[in-house]
Every structure is written in structure tokens, then in C-alpha cells.
Design an enzyme around this catalytic site. Structure first.
Site, PDB file in Angstrom:
ATOM      1  N   PHE A 332       6.911  -3.557  -2.868  1.00 15.57           N
ATOM      2  CA  PHE A 332       5.837  -3.990  -3.767  1.00 15.57           C
ATOM      3  C   PHE A 332       5.536  -2.934  -4.826  1.00 15.57           C
ATOM      4  O   PHE A 332       5.362  -3.254  -6.003  1.00 15.57           O
ATOM      5  CB  PHE A 332       4.572  -4.284  -2.959  1.00 15.57           C
ATOM      6  CG  PHE A 332       4.680  -5.492  -2.084  1.00 15.57           C
ATOM      7  CD1 PHE A 332       4.650  -6.759  -2.623  1.00 15.57           C
ATOM      8  CD2 PHE A 332       4.829  -5.363  -0.709  1.00 15.57           C
ATOM      9  CE1 PHE A 332       4.756  -7.881  -1.819  1.00 15.57           C
ATOM     10  CE2 PHE A 332       4.933  -6.473   0.107  1.00 15.57           C
ATOM     11  CZ  PHE A 332       4.906  -7.739  -0.448  1.00 15.57           C
ATOM     12  N   GLY A 333       5.468  -1.661  -4.426  1.00 16.54           N
ATOM     13  CA  GLY A 333       5.147  -0.608  -5.376  1.00 16.54           C
ATOM     14  C   GLY A 333       6.238  -0.411  -6.400  1.00 16.54           C
ATOM     15  O   GLY A 333       5.966  -0.291  -7.609  1.00 16.54           O
ATOM     16  N   GLU A 489      -0.643 -11.217  14.702  1.00 13.60           N
ATOM     17  CA  GLU A 489       0.072 -12.382  14.179  1.00 13.60           C
ATOM     18  C   GLU A 489       1.291 -12.721  15.027  1.00 13.60           C
ATOM     19  O   GLU A 489       1.596 -13.898  15.271  1.00 13.60           O
ATOM     20  CB  GLU A 489       0.443 -12.130  12.722  1.00 13.60           C
ATOM     21  CG  GLU A 489      -0.775 -12.126  11.814  1.00 13.60           C
ATOM     22  CD  GLU A 489      -0.512 -11.606  10.413  1.00 13.60           C
ATOM     23  OE1 GLU A 489      -1.384 -11.777   9.535  1.00 13.60           O
ATOM     24  OE2 GLU A 489       0.558 -11.006  10.189  1.00 13.60           O
ATOM     25  N   ASP A 624       3.502   3.333   0.820  1.00 14.60           N
ATOM     26  CA  ASP A 624       3.487   3.957   2.140  1.00 14.60           C
ATOM     27  C   ASP A 624       4.075   5.357   2.123  1.00 14.60           C
ATOM     28  O   ASP A 624       3.874   6.125   3.061  1.00 14.60           O
ATOM     29  CB  ASP A 624       4.279   3.102   3.133  1.00 14.60           C
ATOM     30  CG  ASP A 624       3.586   1.786   3.444  1.00 14.60           C
ATOM     31  OD1 ASP A 624       2.364   1.718   3.260  1.00 14.60           O
ATOM     32  OD2 ASP A 624       4.267   0.837   3.862  1.00 14.60           O
ATOM     33  N   ALA A 640       0.169  -4.156   0.716  1.00 17.49           N
ATOM     34  CA  ALA A 640       0.895  -4.559  -0.486  1.00 17.49           C
ATOM     35  C   ALA A 640       0.058  -4.391  -1.759  1.00 17.49           C
ATOM     36  O   ALA A 640       0.554  -3.857  -2.758  1.00 17.49           O
ATOM     37  CB  ALA A 640       1.371  -6.002  -0.341  1.00 17.49           C
TER      38      ALA A 640
END
Length: 741
Positions: A332-333, A489, A624, A640
Site C-alpha cells: 500500500f505504501g 477474522e 510497516d 493500510a
């Protein structure tokens, strides 16, 4: 990308005489002018392309609905429709029954096809022909004229991405269906070459209409029948003349569209022309999205900018003197950084050890047989195929030399950089017990998800084939270590898989009897969430049959059991790790300062701090990888949105340094909330002062996650799969395809 000769070591293109002449031309403009104009054009084109599929669908929907309503009325009263075709609206070359039947078929079948985007051009052609006949023979209306203009344009342009035609076009073009290839290629040629000309003719038609309204032109009554003059009722003469000038020149389609939109709306509200429908607004939306067409100032300005401002050129023509920005990691980054950097006059190399970008928050759904890997992953190259200054490399980075500004990857290849953005993410951390890895896999890659899916499904298969009650109990016991969002989850999804999806598919075992045990060393699950939401999540999990064990640290993981604390042993052959992560080895590459989790220490500008504590000017770390204190003095979470914000921020810093502008203030993470789902009907959401749980939170969780997915295809397929799984209560991706972990 167009391949070109590359200089050894720099991976930058050798300049050709053509490129040199363009570079000399470029020097006439300051970096600020170039970047500003590049940014504007990129924003405009990307923005219109992003919204065009939705605009197109809305336009097709309302045009189709307009026709369909008329068709349904006639179908409900066929005698009246036949009477009108015989007496009121006769067609000289057709008998009344044929005319009524043909019109009814067009008004029923055509709108459905148009809305679906299936055989869109033939449907638009038939509907346009019917409307032209209505305008010429029956009662002429302004609405008819606007609808005719849009339908004729659709005949040549076709629909956007949210249509069956566009989804199937590539496959049909290469299929064995007779004439499919030539027909699709002809449609593509019409969209590229004729549709812009049609739009240009429509805008000139609108310009003539405005001049007629202003009294500058006085055509015959017959001609005025084909001009939508009434939509401008109430306009002052000067506004009509100015708008006509914009239409004739094709300048400022965006400004004209928005300006007329609000003017027409204002005069409608004031009662100047209460009978005008919303179709003019749809036309203006299409005009804004697709531009003024050929022979327009807008098109000429964009062409000039492409040639002189280097808005978008082939990779082989990128000047060698442009700064080289290397981005390591396509998470994402990394993608957020490249998305903003690509509009600057820089050469970008994006390097990742895999060729895809993965939406990790939904990886657990691969592991639990809900989604396919392709649903949540996208090839990196496809994301930047239209960006000539972005080069994508597949390779694993092994080292970084801050002094020589080089990155070593693959089999010893190197890249020189002017700026480096490290976005390498994180990996599993077993807190010093790496020997647990073979027995307790984590979820970080597609390969992990597929392997874990095979492990879970294989447990049921082996239990069905076993006649040993003790082993069956071990196989039907699933232990998840770690009760953060991923662990919660996973536990909920495995419980539903056992109790719902595969409940009736085995004969000698009862999948619903499977034990799902969630282990958390802390006092409660979801420790990052408020306590009240942790309690709600625990209640939802227990309702699914999940056993929750808090306050017990795992002390041993072996092939057939897990030890919790000193004396509790759980017999199991399937353990999943969701307890902790460790930063990538970026700090070791640089010899940089780290925190206890191995994250690279950064300053407020996200620059990496060296071993001496001083920032390295040319190297940034985000996501991260970085131990940023940009969240009110606290560590930025590994989420994210945080990675995306940091990637965009670093791009802003690079832009400021490139343009010699003032750097932005230190990075500040803006928390957008935390979400976790528990099964198919429950979730928890924390937005600070606003907290939500239950079914409504579950719907919100789904909308947010679909919105974060990369690519329209992924969004559509995920929604379809979720819908099928929810209503059919059937997980369809139950394939064991990999070597078991």
C-alpha cells in the site's frame, strides 16, 4: 513501456537526438511550471477516467429507464398503442401492427440492453432511430433532441467499463465466433476516431442553439425543431453568447459543463423552464468526462503539453538528468508513493520480489476458501502501464549502500538512486521460536493463503478418511494463535466454513463438531479496540462456537499439539499464527537504528535515521518498515491507510525538494478507524467517538474493504463472490492445490 538502450549501472535510457531536442525545448519552462501543468493535466485526465464508468452507467440507466417506462405503458394497454399507431402516429412505410410491434420491441428490449451495456451500439442505434422518427413525425420536444444526441454518440463511442460489452470485448475479439474480431476492432476504431468527431459536432450544435436563443441567428421553424433552445430559457443574452463561444472553440469543457449545470439548475428552480428534464445534466456530465472532441482548444492544449511539458512520454525518451527515485516494495505504501511521484519529472523504478500487489486484509478469505487469489491481487505492471516514467522490476533486494546510493537486488544487479523509498512491509515473528514456523504458518503472501487453505481443507479430508477417533479429534481442532483482527477474522471464517459451507458434504464425520480455539496472551481479544467492542466481538465468536482462551501464552507448538502456559495441552494438527510480525531486514541493509520490533527509526520527515541518529537525506522508510511516531507521539499502526498516507507524504517531500519549495510539516497520521469482521453477519468498527458493532458494522466493513481493493475487476468479483457465498451459504474455492504446510 518502450524498451531502449540502458546505461550500465544506472538503468537509465540513452538519449536520442529526438529526445535531446525535446529536452532543450523543455528548458524554456521552469520546474514549477512543468510540474504544475503536469499535475493539472494528470489530475484532470485521471479524474475523468476514474468517474467516467459511473457517469456512463448512470447516463445509460436513465436513458434506458425513460424508454422502458414508455414501453411498459404501451405493453400494458396494447389496444391503445395500436390505436395510436393507426390514427395518431402512423408510419407511412409500415402497417399499424408492425409499427406498434417494432416500436414496442425497441422500447422494451433496447433499454434493457443499454442499461446492461450489452450490444450497446445496436441498441442505441435502434433507440436513436425511434426517437428521430418521433421528433420528425410526432410531437417534437427538447428532451427528444438531447436523448438523440447522446444515443448517436453512444453508437460510435460505446459504453465504459461497467458494461458487459467492455468486459467481454477482449475475449470475444480473440474468440472463434465468426466476424467477432473485425466487429470489435471496428467498434474500437469508431470509439477512438469517430466518437470524438461526433462530440465535436454535438458541441457545435449546442453553440448554434445558444446563438439562436440569443437572437444572433434566425433559422426557419423547421430548423429550430432540431435545436434544443428551451433548455436555456431564462439565460441572459450575454451568458448564452459566452457559452456559445466556449462550445464553438471547444475550450474549457469542465468549466462549461459545471457552469451550465448550475445555471440550468438555477433557472429550473426559479421556474424559468419547469418542463425541462434532467437529460441536459446527463449530457453535460458526458461532455465534461469525454471532452470537447477533435478540433478543439482543449485537445490542442493537451497535445502541446504532451510535447512541451513532458506530461507523458515513452521510457526510452526520459531524460537521463531526471532524478531517479527507487521504491522498494509494492504494498500500500509503495503504490501510494509511486502514484504521486509519477506526475513529477522523475524516473521511477518500483522493485518487488513478487509481480503482484496483494490486498492483505482479505488474505484470510483465501485461506478459508471464500475468495480466489486473483480476486485480491493485481499485477504491478498493469497498474502503471500508462505511465512512461515508471519502470517495474521483479527482484528481491539484498542490500542498500547509503554512501554510494545503490540498491543491490536479484543476482547482484545494482540500481543507482537519487531518492530511495523503502516500503518492504513486515513478516511473521515467532518471538524467538522460529522452529514453530513449519507447524504454525502465518498469512502474508498469496502462497501462504493457498497453503493454509489446503491445510484447513485437508484436515477435513483426512478426518473423513481416518478410523482413529483420537486423530479425527486432532484433525478437527483448529488453533489460531493471536486475537488481533487477523486472528479474529480467521477464527470466525473457519467456524463458518465448518458449520455452514461444508456441513453436509461429509459422511462419516460431522464438520460442525470441529473445535476452533482462539488463543490470546493478553486479557482480551482485539486489544487495539475499545473494551466494549472486544466484548461484542467475543460474544459474536462464541455464538459461532469459537472457544476463546485469554491470558495464556503459547509455550510450545509441535506437529500434533500446542502447549498453552505450563500445563495445558491442546491436541491439534492445524495451527495458524496471527500473533506477531517483524519488520523487514531494511535496518540491517542500512545499519540503521531500530526499535524493539526491528522497524527502522525515522524522523518527522520519514527519513531513515542512521546508526549515529542522524537522518539520511536521500532515504525514506514508510509503512510497516518504519517506526514513525507520527500519531500524537505514538507509533503509527501497521495499517493500510497509515502506509498510504506515509507514501503520499514522502512524495510531497520529494516534490518540495525538487521544486525548491518549503517542505511540508512533519508527518501526522490521521487515524480513519479500525474494523474487524466476525463471520458473515457481524463486525466491529471503531472510529474514536463513534463505535459500531453487529450487522451494520459488517456492511460497513464490506463497503470499506471493497473500496480499498485495486481495480474494478477485483471489486466486482469480490462483491459477486461474497453475494453468492452469503445467499448460497457455499464457499466455492475449496481446492487443495499446494503442498501442505
Amino acid at each position: 513501456m518502450t524498451s531502449g538502450s540502458l546505461k550500465s549501472g544506472t538503468n537509465s535510457p540513452t538519449q536520442t537526438p529526438v529526445a535531446n531536442s525535446e529536452i532543450m525545448q523543455e528548458e524554456r519552462y521552469s520546474p514549477f511550471v512543468r510540474v504544475t501543468l503536469r499535475s493539472w493535466s494528470k489530475w484532470y485526465l485521471d479524474g475523468t477516467e476514474a468517474f467516467w464508468p459511473v457517469t456512463d452507467f448512470v447516463t445509460r440507466f436513465f436513458i434506458g429507464l425513460w424508454f422502458l417506462r414508455s414501453g411498459l405503458v404501451k405493453a400494458a394497454d396494447w389496444d391503445t398503442a395500436l390505436y395510436l399507431a393507426t390514427n395518431e402516429y402512423p408510419v407511412s412505410w409500415m402497417d399499424p401492427v408492425t409499427a406498434a410491434t417494432t416500436g414496442l420491441a425497441i422500447e422494451i428490449i433496447g433499454p434493457i440492453l443499454l442499461i446492461l451495456g450489452f450490444f450497446t451500439r445496436p441498441a442505441a442505434f435502434a433507440m436513436a432511430a425511434l426517437t428521430i422518427v418521433a421528433q420528425a413525425v410526432y410531437v417534437p420536444t427538447t428532451t427528444n433532441l438531447i436523448v438523440i444526441a447522446m444515443l448517436v454518440w453512444y453508437v460510435f463511442h460505446g459504453p465504459a467499463g461497467l458494461s458487459i460489452d467492455r468486459v467481454l470485448s477482449e475475449g470475444v475479439k480473440a474468440s472463434a465466433i465468426p466476424l467477432s474480431g473485425p466487429v470489435i476492432r471496428m467498434w474500437e476504431w469508431l470509439r477512438e476516431h469517430i466518437a470524438p468527431l461526433v462530440m465535436a459536432l454535438i458541441r457545435i450544435w449546442m453553440g448554434v442553439t445558444l446563438l439562436v436563443y440569443a437572437g444572433w441567428i434566425e433559422p426557419s421553424v423547421a430548423v429550430q425543431t432540431w435545436l434544443p433552445v428551451t433548455i436555456f430559457s431564462g439565460f441572459p443574452e450575454w451568458a448564452a453568447i459566452i457559452s456559445a463561444a466556449f462550445f464553438f472553440t471547444g475550450f474549457g469543457a469542465v468549466v462549461v459543463s459545471y457552469g451550465l449545470f448550475f445555471l440550468i439548475a438555477a433557472f429550473m428552480i426559479s421556474g424559468a423552464h419547469p418542463n425541462v428534464t434532467f437529460f441536459p445534466f446527463l449530457f453535460l456530465a458526458v461532455y465534461e468526462a469525454r471532452g470537447a472532441g477533435v478540433f478543439s482548444m482543449d485537445r490542442a492544449i493537451l497535445a502541446w503539453m504532451e510535447k512541451n511539458i513532458l506530461y507523458d512520454r515513452e521510457y526510452s525518451e526520459i531524460p537521463d538528468r531526471w532524478p531517479h527515485v527507487v521504491v522498494v516494495g509494492a504494498g500500500f505504501g509503495g503504490l501510494a508513493a509511486v502514484a504521486k511521484l509519477k506526475r513529477l519529472p522523475v524516473r521511477i523504478t518500483l522493485i518487488d520480489k513478487r509481480n503482484y500487489h496483494l490486498f492483505q486484509p482479505l488474505l484470510y478469505q483465501i485461506a478459508t476458501a471464500t475468495l480466489n487469489p486473483s480476486d485480491i491481487a493485481a499485477p504491478i505492471r498493469s497498474l502503471f502501464r500508462a505511465d512512461g516514467n515508471v519502470r517495474v522490476l521483479k527482484g528481491e533486494v539484498h542490500g542498500i549502500d547509503a554512501d554510494t546510493k545503490t540498491v543491490t537486488y536479484g543476482d547482484g544487479a545494482t540500481l543507482n538512486f537519487d531518492k530511495l523509498v523503502i516500503a518492504t512491509g513486515a513478516t511473521h515473528s515467532y518471538f524467538g521460536h522460529d522452529e514453530w514456523g513449519p507447524y504454525a504458518p502465518g498469512l502474508k503472501t498469496v502462497e501462504d493463503g493457498v497453503a493454509v487453505r489446503g491445510s484447513i481443507l485437508n484436515a477435513f479430508e483426512q478426518a473423513e478418511a481416518s478410523d482413529d477417533p483420537e486423530r479425527i479429534n486432532r484433525l478437527l481442532t483448529f488453533v489460531i494463535v493471536g486475537a488481533g483482527p487477523t486472528g479474529v477474522e480467521l477464527a470466525g471464517a473457519i467456524a463458518e466454513l465448518a458449520c455452514v459451507s461444508v456441513e453436509r458434504e461429509f459422511r462419516t464425520i460431522d464438520p460442525a463438531s470441529a473445535r476452533v480455539i482462539l488463543v490470546q496472551s493478553g486479557s482480551r481479544i482485539l486489544p487495539a479496540f475499545p473494551e466494549e467492542l472486544s466484548v461484542k466481538a467475543m460474544e459474536s465468536l462464541e455464538a459461532l462456537g469459537v472457544e476463546i482462551r485469554t491470558g495464556g501464552r503459547v509455550t510450545e507448538i509441535a506437529e500434533t499439539h500446542v502447549r498453552i502456559g505450563d500445563d495445558t495441552i491442546v491436541e491439534t494438527e492445524t495451527v495458524l499464527w496471527a500473533a506477531g510480525v517483524a519488520a523487514s531486514p531494511a535496518a540491517k541493509w542500512l545499519g540503521a537504528a531500530t526499535d524493539r520490533s526491528g522497524r527502522v527509526q525515522v524522523n518527522g520527515k520519514m527519513r531513515v535515521l542512521g546508526a549515529d541518529g542522524e537522518p539520511i537525506p536521500s532515504i525514506f522508510a514508510i509503512g510497516d518498515t518504519a517506526g514513525s511516531k507520527g500519531w500524537d507521539g505514538e507509533l503509527v499502526p501497521g495499517l493500510a491507510p497509515a502506509a498510504k498516507q506515509a507514501g503520499a507524504y514522502v512524495s510531497t517531500v520529494v516534490e518540495a525538494e525538487l521544486l525548491k519549495k518549503e517542505c511540508p510539516d512533519d508527518f501526522v497520521y490521521k487515524h480513519q478507524g479500525s474494523l474487524a469482521t466476525i463471520g458473515r453477519k457481524s463486525a466491529v468498527a471503531d472510529f474514536g467517538s463513534f463505535k459500531l458493532s453487529g450487522t451494520l458494522a459488517w456492511w460497513l466493513w464490506g463497503v470499506v474493504h471493497v473500496g480499498f481493493l485495486t481495480g474494478a475487476r477485483n471489486r466486482v468479483t469480490v462483491v459477486i463472490n461474497w453475494t453468492w457465498n452469503f445467499f448460497a451459504q457455499h464457499a466455492g474455492v475449496r481446492l487443495i492445490t499446494e503442498k501442505q504446510v
